[in-house]
Design an enzyme around this catalytic site. Structure first.
Site, PDB file in Angstrom:
ATOM      1  N   ASP A  98      37.684  36.169  36.061  1.00  0.00           N
ATOM      2  CA  ASP A  98      38.846  36.614  36.839  1.00  0.00           C
ATOM      3  C   ASP A  98      38.534  36.585  38.337  1.00  0.00           C
ATOM      4  O   ASP A  98      37.372  36.651  38.749  1.00  0.00           O
ATOM      5  CB  ASP A  98      39.299  38.019  36.411  1.00  0.00           C
ATOM      6  CG  ASP A  98      38.203  39.074  36.519  1.00  0.00           C
ATOM      7  OD1 ASP A  98      37.038  38.753  36.225  1.00  0.00           O
ATOM      8  OD2 ASP A  98      38.510  40.210  36.914  1.00  0.00           O
ATOM      9  N   GLU A 108      36.388  41.916  35.393  1.00  0.00           N
ATOM     10  CA  GLU A 108      35.450  42.556  36.327  1.00  0.00           C
ATOM     11  C   GLU A 108      36.126  43.047  37.595  1.00  0.00           C
ATOM     12  O   GLU A 108      35.781  44.095  38.134  1.00  0.00           O
ATOM     13  CB  GLU A 108      34.315  41.582  36.676  1.00  0.00           C
ATOM     14  CG  GLU A 108      33.062  42.265  37.206  1.00  0.00           C
ATOM     15  CD  GLU A 108      33.087  42.539  38.703  1.00  0.00           C
ATOM     16  OE1 GLU A 108      32.297  43.373  39.169  1.00  0.00           O
ATOM     17  OE2 GLU A 108      33.894  41.929  39.426  1.00  0.00           O
TER      18      GLU A 108
END
Ligand SMILES: [Zn+2]
Length: 376
Positions: free
Chosen positions: A69, A134
């Site tokens: 991400d 994350e």
């Protein structure tokens, strides 16, 4: 090999995986690993994509960890090149996630591909632990995979996280630990009243001031050879009704500590409660402990990493524990050796995020050299 790393980095950047979306990155990574005979498992959870891929069943187990991400691009017209159209320009690769951390993911994967295609005797196993959470809801990512591993006694020996830790040139800094993070939300209770009749009220601002001053002056520790001193920072304070003639009934304060392993969250909490009690305050406190501190001593993982960096780029990395928290806080808690080593972080989360293409090549070579040192 370097061209393969660059190509893969570009493929990943072109997938707009804004946290917690994965946008097909793990599909792509999983397909490449499957070709190398990795066994692939997905532990997707509440909209977060999590991948665990393992090659080999023997110990020791070396894990490459990271996230697919990225943070949002911000106003696209402010970018020199569109954020999700990876562009090579002036020796750099531009695009959201180039440094944080799709470049590192590409370098890890092509390093493992290169390592496994060389017909040399090898020991142990290799795994990838990849999440799409994350930058956002971190607890839905890496910890979900670790729970599964713990349930079946699958233990990690060494872990390398590809977070962008370098400053000027790849390898000049690695993170061998991180400070812990503890947040407190404090409400100090007084009694609301008219400012003209203070004897009928109890002003929580006046009650709080001496205690908060003392709180701000605590020397928690002096740090040590590896850690900066522990720091408490007040980040918000509020009281008052908006009227100039009302003594408020309550004051709220939020603060955060970044603390070294010389302290524990429990010890900090005790100290603060003791201080507030000593000042005779009536209060409510809510704690949020978002990360334990960890430190990886300079054993075989750190040494392999130092040797690899010296061999590839000819420098000695600074071993640092600075910066915010990372997913290392979850993985290090399993008891493995863990460090973070990745690209330069000077443009991460910014408009025009970019990496030097030569750094990408070096990182691929560094990861490959670590694999050879630990598993051959
Ligand atoms: Zn990152």
């Amino acid at each position: 090999m370097s061209d393969l790393t660059l190509e893969l980095a570009k493929q990943l950047i072109a997938l707009p995986s804004i946290t917690p979306q994965d946008a097909g990155c793990q599909e792509l990574i999983g397909a490449r690993l499957r070709r190398l005979n990795f066994s692939i498992e997905r532990f997707d959870y509440q909209g977060v994509s999590n991948l665990w891929a393992r090659y080999g069943s023997e110990g020791p187990l070396l894990v490459f960890a990271g996230h697919t991400d990225v943070v949002p691009a911000g106003p696209e017209q402010a970018w020199t090149f569109p954020p999700f159209e990876p562009t090579e320009h002036a020796g750099f690769l531009w695009g959201r996630g180039a440094a944080d951390m799709k470049g590192s993911l590409a370098a890890m994967l092509t390093a493992v591909e290169a390592f496994l295609t060389v017909p040399e005797p090898k020991q142990g196993s290799i795994a990838f632990l990849i999440t799409s959470a994350e930058e956002g809801p971190g607890e839905l990512g890496t910890p979900i995979v670790l729970e599964q591993l713990a349930a079946r006694n699958e233990t990690i020996s060494w872990c390398i996280i590809g977070e962008p830790t370098s400053q000027h040139v790849v390898g000049d800094m690695i993170k061998v630990g991180r400070r812990g993070s503890l947040t407190g939300k404090l409400s100090i209770i007084g009694k609301q009243g008219h400012v003209a009749y203070p004897h009928l009220a109890d002003n929580p601002i006046h009650l709080a001031c001496p205690a908060l001053y003392e709180l701000s002056k605590i020397v928690w520790d002096k740090g040590n050879a590896h850690f900066q001193p522990t720091s408490l920072q007040m980040v918000n304070i509020a009281a008052g009704t908006g009227a100039s003639n009302v003594i408020p009934g309550e004051l709220t304060l939020q603060f955060n500590l970044r603390y070294s392993p010389m302290l524990t969250a429990e010890k900090i909490q005790q100290t603060i409660h003791h201080l507030l009690d000593r000042h005779g305050l009536t209060y409510r406190m809510e704690w949020h402990h978002s990360g334990m501190p960890f430190y990886c001593p300079p054993a075989d993982l750190v040494q392999a990493c130092q040797q690899a960096i010296a061999a590839v780029v000819g420098i000695r990395p600074e071993l640092s524990t600075s910066g915010g928290t990372s997913d290392g806080r979850f993985i290090a808690a399993t008891g493995c050796q863990l460090l973070e080593l990745g690209l330069c972080n000077d443009t991460i989360h910014q408009i025009d995020e970019k990496i030097k293409i030569s750094d990408l090549t070096s990182l691929h070579q560094i990861y490959l050299a670590i694999l050879k040192r630990l598993l051959c």
